[in-house]
Design a protein around this motif. Structure first.
Motif: not given
Length: 156
Positions: A50-62
């Motif tokens: 779930p940590f990796s899924f959450d970082i995909d949501k909060v990280a910049p999309r660049r």
């Protein structure tokens, strides 16, 4: 006597459908370490997926990329003497550092923590503990910021 339940089911369902779930903000290094030891490493899988899924949501999309799944990294690390896990944490640290900068959160976490605490600190045994504490704290701050901005957007 008035009926205690809302009769407008469609409006209630529409409201629930548009509300995104909140991201977890109570990650703890101590819980991770203790449960990881008690479950012989299985809890780390349940913690970091779930940590990796959450970082995909909060990280910049660049960068346009997604985080490599922790389960695959964990399985590959069995054959590579944990090199894949170290690379996975390297990428996670990069993404968390970028997200902290992008969101303007004043917290000191970055590549220096990865190299200093996770890699070199492992020689003094306490280094990975410090790294995971800082990683969990940084991720909690990112998720709190994401939840607050998401709530404002939904209320507007």
């Amino acid at each position: 006597m008035a009926y205690p339940y809302d009769l407008d089911y469609e409006a209630a369902a529409k409201e629930r459908a548009h509300k995104e779930p909140e991201l977890k903000t109570d990650r703890s290094m101590w819980k991770l370490m203790v449960l990881n030891i008690l479950t012989l490493g299985i809890y780390s899988i349940l913690f970091f997926i779930p940590f990796s899924f959450d970082i995909d949501k909060v990280a910049p999309r660049r960068d346009g990329g997604k985080t490599f799944n922790y389960l695959f990294a964990w399985l590959l690390s069995i054959f590579t003497f944990n090199i894949v896990i170290a690379v996975w944490f390297y990428h996670i640290t990069q993404r968390v550092e970028e997200a902290l900068t992008e969101r303007g959160i004043d917290y000191s976490f970055g590549m220096g923590d990865f190299w200093g605490w996770y890699i070199l600190g492992s020689f003094i045994f306490v280094g990975p503990f410090v790294y995971f504490h800082k990683l969990c704290t940084a991720m909690n701050l990112l998720c709190q910021d994401f939840n607050a901005k998401n709530e404002k957007k939904q209320n507007a």
